[in-house]
Each structure stands twice: as structure tokens, then as C-alpha cells.
Design an enzyme around this catalytic site. Structure first.
Site, PDB file in Angstrom:
ATOM      1  N   GLU A 320      87.657  67.327  94.709  1.00 35.81           N
ATOM      2  CA  GLU A 320      86.931  66.090  95.018  1.00 35.81           C
ATOM      3  C   GLU A 320      87.522  65.387  96.234  1.00 35.81           C
ATOM      4  O   GLU A 320      87.764  64.174  96.222  1.00 35.81           O
ATOM      5  CB  GLU A 320      86.915  65.161  93.794  1.00 35.81           C
ATOM      6  CG  GLU A 320      86.213  65.791  92.598  1.00 35.81           C
ATOM      7  CD  GLU A 320      86.020  64.872  91.418  1.00 35.81           C
ATOM      8  OE1 GLU A 320      86.867  63.988  91.208  1.00 35.81           O
ATOM      9  OE2 GLU A 320      85.020  65.046  90.700  1.00 35.81           O
ATOM     10  N   ASP A 394      83.592  68.104  82.616  1.00 35.00           N
ATOM     11  CA  ASP A 394      84.254  66.842  82.952  1.00 35.00           C
ATOM     12  C   ASP A 394      84.128  65.821  81.828  1.00 35.00           C
ATOM     13  O   ASP A 394      83.395  64.843  81.975  1.00 35.00           O
ATOM     14  CB  ASP A 394      83.662  66.282  84.247  1.00 35.00           C
ATOM     15  CG  ASP A 394      84.486  65.123  84.787  1.00 35.00           C
ATOM     16  OD1 ASP A 394      85.603  64.917  84.298  1.00 35.00           O
ATOM     17  OD2 ASP A 394      83.989  64.425  85.693  1.00 35.00           O
ATOM     18  N   GLU A 422      84.717  57.324  79.865  1.00 36.02           N
ATOM     19  CA  GLU A 422      83.882  57.352  81.078  1.00 36.02           C
ATOM     20  C   GLU A 422      82.446  57.747  80.784  1.00 36.02           C
ATOM     21  O   GLU A 422      81.509  57.161  81.323  1.00 36.02           O
ATOM     22  CB  GLU A 422      84.508  58.337  82.081  1.00 36.02           C
ATOM     23  CG  GLU A 422      83.653  58.571  83.313  1.00 36.02           C
ATOM     24  CD  GLU A 422      84.283  59.538  84.304  1.00 36.02           C
ATOM     25  OE1 GLU A 422      85.443  59.959  84.092  1.00 36.02           O
ATOM     26  OE2 GLU A 422      83.615  59.856  85.313  1.00 36.02           O
TER      27      GLU A 422
HETATM   28  C1  GCV Z   1      90.199  60.616  88.987  1.00 31.39           C
HETATM   29  C2  GCV Z   1      85.761  62.865  87.277  1.00 31.39           C
HETATM   30  C3  GCV Z   1      85.801  61.368  87.365  1.00 31.39           C
HETATM   31  C4  GCV Z   1      86.682  60.933  88.522  1.00 31.39           C
HETATM   32  C5  GCV Z   1      88.076  61.524  88.315  1.00 31.39           C
HETATM   33  C6  GCV Z   1      87.948  63.042  88.243  1.00 31.39           C
HETATM   34  C7  GCV Z   1      89.280  63.713  87.970  1.00 31.39           C
HETATM   35  O1  GCV Z   1      85.104  63.402  88.378  1.00 31.39           O
HETATM   36  O2  GCV Z   1      84.506  60.868  87.507  1.00 31.39           O
HETATM   37  O3  GCV Z   1      86.735  59.526  88.532  1.00 31.39           O
HETATM   38  O4  GCV Z   1      88.938  61.159  89.358  1.00 31.39           O
HETATM   39  O5  GCV Z   1      87.076  63.377  87.199  1.00 31.39           O
HETATM   40  O6  GCV Z   1      89.540  63.969  86.814  1.00 31.39           O
HETATM   41  O7  GCV Z   1      90.028  63.959  88.896  1.00 31.39           O
END
Ligand code: GCV
Length: 735
Positions: A320, A394, A422
């Protein structure tokens, strides 16, 4: 500090008040219940026969030693006994009466060392403890014994938990030790005090005022963690900021570590991979560059000067948008091993995350981590562990367990759960995650035949890992109740309890949490425990039943957005549901991405076969026709309507059940839960209506007779714009 004293005068109100003041524990009972005390409320035992039993069994505390951890344990026992028994329990030098509690280590207490517990203590390791009802001379006593002070603290919390849950002390005999060595909370806290995916206020860490001002709340945080056996905290976001590794921040980190140390909690930090460039002035962060390697080594030395018991680094790399070794054509092993080498002289570890996926790689996103990491098995340094999310996507309301579990026999894997919700309704929706954690930990990988559970992978017993770990992404913030809602506290608690012993049942954990947090009243337990145990399934049903996943609106991950498309394909909803006029679901069998093949036999065959795949994972692995028959006898379309409606109905049942407890729970907490359930019911319906109306455009089938009609047309939900605050994006219009 509590000093040893005689029994005389011990019950004087002045001493009681002083003890309360010193411990900051009793004052909370004078305030309205706002949830700050978590599960450590220590209110007077309400069952009179138990109270009599406890008062007879616990009349004094005999506990010597002045280490910071022993002092903490002693203060906890005294405060707990005082609150629960409604009488101050004196601290004595020796056993002078029946019913003393004797606590300590063989090294620190002659009484303990004379008890002949050496063989049992030999089985409980560094953190474990033994609690026994025994006789010393003619006197009945309760002993808390451990090899190290931290075990005494864990034993103290255990004994207090028994009292809090009104357990009998008759024949007391407990031997307990954690199955996993590193039991961590991962905070996704940023240096500006925002919290990524945090729904409980700001970050606890007040970087501005640290290290000069050290808030008392840090101690309360450490105490709560220790009470469930959590022994490490990663202070900062995996989307890391290199500034954290600069001297001013290291001084702040050291101040926090000093507070946490007596509670057995080590600090870990997230390392931004290109920190040598961002704060070190180097031209590269290539892990094979000697200058870069030197930089990390010096940085590690510097960290250990500030925090001698520093735990190590957590790293999100090449994921990411985060920098990583692949930026230099190197592998994850090259990057992780460089950091491992820097930490080796100090005994630190690296937890390198396997949450990697790339839009450029044209394979199913859920296959990528496995494809990337399995070939690297056996190439990591001894102090490197790979941290793997519970599922391959996720943190969805439900996913199959990650196929990496069992597939890396030569590399210790750390389990990463997300405690912060989340994707499960964030602060307001009531979703007890114990069943989710249990479902994953108890799942069969078949890596070495039956009995090869995910729990046994991460506790090291399956592959003989020397190092073991488990991490939970924290749900904690500055909200007075810590976690954004009263029930979210249960997820912190359940994570800690399962991290200690993953073979426990979520139902037992819910039971003890309810007793400690709300009440031992049988009506409260009988109502609240089932409500908690069904709550996660309710969320799965109204959000993403039958193995659907990632159907939330973009960005905030709160409301429904099955229509989300555009941008990175593997971050859209349509990528995951694959709905068309024929059916719905992601074909992950041989005819599709073949992700099912990443699991061991016979699981891989069971998942790949439409006849044997569990309903819970059906659309995760199969594209299924709208009119195909389900096990229930319903068509898929009717089943989808049924499940999403059942999810809404479950929330209504939860509301009803909670309402029946009015008057049995203090009004502040009762009312907060009640109000949140109202929101949850509206939003469950929002999810159901939006999802079904959208999928109906593909199925072109009517709702079964008698189905509650959606409140609005699809266009309404598609155009719904949430308030700007992405942290609380409730769309009031829906109501
Ligand atoms: C910390 C998902 C979440 C992100 C998070 C990522 C990760 O994509 O939406 O906020 O980033 O996981 O675990 O690195």
C-alpha cells in the site's frame, strides 16, 4: 509504595482512604460508571455466601519484595481484596492467621521456596504461575507462586478474576502459563495523535507533552494489559513515520517504556524502511548497501541505550505504497534480515508483515502473500518472524484463515488480528470478536494431518518454532471508556485471554467478561453472553453473508458500497463479488484463480467442491447461480435475502434482550449500549437494503413473499453522502 505493617489498625478508615488514594483504584467506585475501570472494577461481591467464603479464605496478604513488579502486584491484590471483600486486608510479614494469601517467587520468599512447588513451577516457564490452596503448618493459606515476578503479577490478576466471577476457592489448584511468548497490541497511532482505523478518540500517546509529562493513564493502560497477559505494545502505525526514530521521539518512547516495564510490557516500534534516507541523510535504503546496514545497526544501538528492554521492529514494506526492499530489487528476506542483524546483539526481533499485494500483479489479491512468502521459507534470520493477518484479504467480518498458516514450517509466524472493528461497525455496532478469533485459532490447517490447528501453528508446537507471537490491532483511544463503546472492551479482553491460551472458548471468555464488567446477576449473564456470542454472526449476515467480502464503501469502510468500482481493481467491491445475471461469487477453484489450492488436503478439495464447501465460505470460493439450491432448500437469491434479513432481525433481538436488563446495569452504561443498538439496527437495515437492491439488478428476482421491503430505492443508497468526518461517517439521512 505499600509498606509491610501489622494487622493492628489495618481497618481504620484513614488507612483505607490512603490505600485508595495511592492506588487510584477505589475512587472510581464513587463515580458514575463510565466504563473507565474496564473489567477491573473490584466492586463488593454481591453473592453473600461467596462473600462469606472469601472473607474466611482471605484474611491477610503475606508478600515480600520491593521490585517494581512485586509492588504493582501487591498493590493490585490489596486494592482488589479491599474492593471485593469490602474490608481492608492487612499486609503482614508472616502467616499469623488462617486464610493468608502468600505470594511470591521461590527466590524472593522463603515461605514459597519451602512449599515444594519446584516441579510444578518447572513446567510454567517465565510468565506462568501456580495458585494453590495449601496448609502451611496448620494454617490454610492460598499461595500464588511463580518463577519470576511477572508470573506473580499474572497470578494475582488470576486470583482476583476468580473472586470477581464468584468462583469457588474450594480445593483451589491452578497451573497456568501462556502458550505464546509475545502477546502484543499493535497501535496504528500516528505522531499527530490521529489513529488509523481508530474509533475511540485520539491516540493515548501525547507525544507533545512526553517525556516531561507522563499521564497517569499510561499506567492504567499497562495495568489493563497485564491483567490479561499482554506483554508488548507496538506504539505506532505500521504506515510508519521515520521521525519516531529520531532522538527526541526516542526519549518519549523511553518515558512510556519506563511506565510499562513493571507491568511486564515491552515497547516495540514500527520502522519505516527508508528511514536511513528520510532522517539519516543517506541516498538509499538498499538492504545490501553497507552504509544502510551500518545506519540501522547504529540506530538499534541508540534505541537500546534509551530503552534497554526494547522488543524490536514491526515493518510494513512494499505494501500500500510503503517503501521496502523491492524498491531496490531485493526480497522481503533481504529487508527483514538486515533489520534482524541490527537487532541481534540486543536480543530484539523483527515482525515483518505479510500483508502485501500489488495492483500490478495480475493474480487474485488473496493469493499474493502466499506466493510471495512461501518461497522465502527458511531464508529468514532466527530473530525474524512473519506477521500474518488472520485471513488472506483484510480483516473482513468473515474470511477463511490465511493459507500461510501451516505453509511456512521453517519461519515463525505471528498471528495478526484486528481488535479495532474497521469492517465490523467500528465504534457503535455490537460485535463480540471472541467467536471470530476462536474460529480462526481453532481452524484445521491439515498441515500435518488432523489436529494441525492455526493455534498450534502460531504457538510453535506444530513446527517447533522457537519464537512465537500474536498481535492485535488495538481499539484503544482517549475516549473515557477506552474503546469507543462498552462492548468493544470485550474484544480487547478476549484478545488478551486467547493470546494467553488459544484453546479457550469464546463463550467462557464472554461469561467472565460480563461478570467482571457488568454483573454476576444470573439474568444479566444469561441475557448478555448469548447476545455477545451471536453478535458477530449478525454482522456477517447483514453485511456480507455466505462468504461475500469487501463490500463496504470506499475509504471509511463503514457503510455498504457493493457498487464501488474504479481506481485499484483489488480495492473495489465489484472485484470481490463478481455479480452478473447468472450468479455471484469469486471463483477460486481450478476454473478460476485456484486460490483454494493454497490450502492443504483435504481442506483444499473440500473448499473447491461446491458440494462440500461450507455455506460460510461459499461465495468466497465459488461463483454460484442465483437459482441454485442451498443446503437450506432455498435458492441462492432467497438465501441471500434470508441471511441479510436475519442479520437485521438479530439486531432487533439484541435490542429486545438488552432492554430487559434495564435496572440491572447502571444507567449510564445501559443507556449508551441501548443508544448504540438503535444506531446498529438502522445501519443493519441500511446494509441489507443497499446490498439486496443492488444485487437484485443482477438476479432480477423478486424478494420472497413476506420480506420486509427496503426503505428506499437503490438510487437513494447510491447517492447517499456521508458527513465529512470519515471516522464517524453515519449517514443520518438513512434514518
Ligand atoms: C495500516 C487495511 C487498512 C489500512 C491498514 C492496512 C494494513 O488496508 O484499511 O488502514 O493500514 O490494512 O494492515 O497495513
Amino acid at each position: 509504595m505499600i509498606r509491610l505493617g501489622s494487622a493492628a489498625g489495618a481497618r481504620s478508615p484513614r488507612r483505607l482512604a490512603t490505600a485508595c488514594l495511592l492506588l487510584s483504584l477505589c475512587t472510581a467506585s464513587l463515580k458514575a460508571d463510565d466504563g473507565y475501570d474496564l473489567w477491573l472494577r473490584y466492586r463488593l461481591v454481591t453473592d453473600s455466601s461467596r462473600l462469606r467464603e472469601y472473607r474466611a479464605s482471605i484474611t491477610a496478604l503475606v508478600m515480600r519484595g520491593e521490585s517494581p513488579t512485586i509492588r504493582v502486584a501487591r498493590a493490585e491484590l490489596l486494592a482488589g481484596f479491599t474492593g471485593l471483600l469490602g474490608a481492608e486486608i492487612p499486609l503482614e510479614r508472616d502467616i499469623t492467621r488462617d486464610g493468608a494469601v502468600v505470594a511470591g517467587t521461590p527466590a524472593g520468599s522463603a515461605l514459597i521456596s519451602a512449599l515444594g512447588l519446584a516441579a510444578t513451577l518447572g513446567t510454567v516457564g517465565d510468565d506462568g504461575f501456580v495458585i494453590r490452596a495449601v496448609r502451611i503448618g496448620a494454617r490454610p493459606v492460598i499461595v500464588i507462586a511463580a518463577n519470576h515476578d511477572i508470573g506473580v503479577l499474572y497470578g494475582a490478576f488470576h486470583l482476583l478474576r476468580l473472586l470477581q466471577t464468584h468462583a469457588s476457592l474450594d480445593g483451589l489448584s491452578v497451573t497456568s502459563s501462556p502458550r505464546i511468548q509475545r502477546r502484543l497490541l499493535d497501535h496504528w497511532d500516528n505522531l499527530d495523535r490521529t489513529v488509523e482505523r481508530g474509533y475511540a478518540g485520539a491516540s493515548l500517546w501525547d507525544w507533545e507533552s512526553l517525556p516531561r509529562s507522563v499521564a497517569s493513564r499510561y499506567r492504567d493502560y499497562a495495568r489493563a494489559n497485564a491483567s490479561v497477559g499482554i506483554n508488548g505494545t507496538v506504539l505506532t502505525n505500521v504506515n510508519a513515520n521515520a521521525m519516531l526514530l529520531t532522538p527526541p521521539y526516542l526519549a518519549k518512547v523511553a518515558a512510556l517504556a519506563n511506565v510499562f516495564r513493571p507491568f511486564g510490557i515491552r515497547v516495540y516500534l514500527t520502522a519505516r524502511f527508508n528511514a536511513p534516507m528520510e532522517i539519516g541523510g543517506l541516498a538509499s535504503a538498499d538492504p545490501r548497501d553497507p552504509g544502510v546496514r551500518r545506519w540501522w545497526k547504529r540506530k538499534s544501538d541508540e534505541i537500546y541505550r534509551a530503552v534497554p528492554d526494547f522488543g524490536g521492529f514491526v515493518v510494513k514494506a512494499n505494501s500500500e505504497g510503503q517503501p521496502g526492499p523491492q524498491d531496490y530489487g531485493r526480497t522481503h528476506a533481504d529487508g527483514a534480515n538486515m533489520l534482524g542483524d541490527a537487532l541481534t546483539p540486543h536480543g530484539g526481533i523483527v515482525m515483518w508483515r505479510a500483508f502485501v499485494y500489488s495492483n500490478e500483479v495480475p493474480v487474485d489479491r488473496v493469493k499474493q502473500a502466499y506466493e510471495e512468502f512461501v518461497p522465502l521459507d527458511g531464508t529468514f534470520r532466527d530473530n525474524v518472524m512473519i506477521q500474518v493477518k488472520n485471513g488472506p484479504l483484510d480483516f473482513q467480518p468473515r474470511e477463511p484463515f490465511h493459507p500461510l498458516f501451516g505453509a511456512m514450517p521453517r519461519t515463525p509466524l505471528v498471528m495478526e488480528f484486528q481488535i479495532t472493528k474497521e469492517y465490523l461497525g467500528q465504534d457503535t455496532h455490537l460485535a463480540f470478536l471472541g467467536p471470530l478469533f476462536e474460529e480462526v485459532l481453532h481452524a484445521e490447517t491439515y498441515a500435518h494431518g488432523a489436529g494441525s490447528t492455526v493455534g498450534r501453528v502460531i504457538d510453535g508446537s506444530l513446527h517447533g518454532y522457537r519464537r512465537t507471537g500474536i498481535a492485535g490491532v488495538a481499539n484503544i483511544g482517549t475516549d473515557r471508556n477506552w474503546t469507543g463503546s462498552q462492548f468493544n472492551q470485550a474484544n480487547w479482553y478476549a484478545f488478551g485471554r486467547l493470546a494467553w491460551d488459544h484453546t479457550q472458548r469464546a463463550s467462557d471468555i464472554a461469561n467472565e467478561w460480563v461478570r467482571m464488567t457488568f454483573s454476576n446477576d444470573p439474568a444479566v449473564i444469561a441475557t448478555t453472553v448469548p447476545l455477545m456470542l451471536h453478535s458477530r454472526e449478525a454482522v456477517v449476515n447483514y453485511m456480507t453473508p455466505l462468504g461475500l467480502a469487501h463490500q463496504m464503501a470506499r475509504g471509511h469502510h463503514y457503510g455498504p458500497g457493493p457498487w464501488v468500482t474504479g481506481g485499484r481493481a483489488d480495492q473495489t467491491s465489484v472485484y470481490y463479488h463478481h455479480a452478473d445475471t447468472l450468479g455471484i461469487g469469486f471463483d477460486r477453484t481450478r476454473t478460476g484463480s485456484n486460490a483454494a489450492a493454497q490450502y492443504f488436503s483435504p481442506l483444499r478439495e473440500a473448499l473447491a467442491d461446491r458440494a462440500t464447501v461450507p455455506d460460510a465460505y461459499l461465495l468466497w470460493f465459488h461463483h454460484v447461480g442465483w437459482l441454485e439450491r442451498m443446503r437450506s432448500g432455498r435458492t441462492l437469491w432467497d438465501e441471500l435475502v434470508f441471511r441479510q434479513t436475519a442479520g437485521v432481525d438479530s439486531v432487533r433481538a439484541m435490542q429486545h434482550a438488552w432492554q430487559s436488563l434495564e435496572g440491572k446495569i447502571d444507567s449510564a452504561r445501559f443507556d449508551e449500549v441501548r443508544r448504540f443498538l438503535v444506531i446498529q439496527e438502522h445501519e443493519a437495515k441500511w446494509w441489507r437494503d443497499a446490498m439486496l437492491l443492488y444485487f437484485q439488478t443482477f438476479s432480477r428476482l423478486p424478494f420472497p413473499a413476506g420480506t420486509e421491503a427496503p426503505a428506499h430505492p437503490l438510487s437513494f443508497y447510491r447517492e447517499l453522502r456521508c458527513p465529512a468526518d470519515a471516522r464517524r461517517p453515519r449517514c443520518e439521512l438513512v434514518y
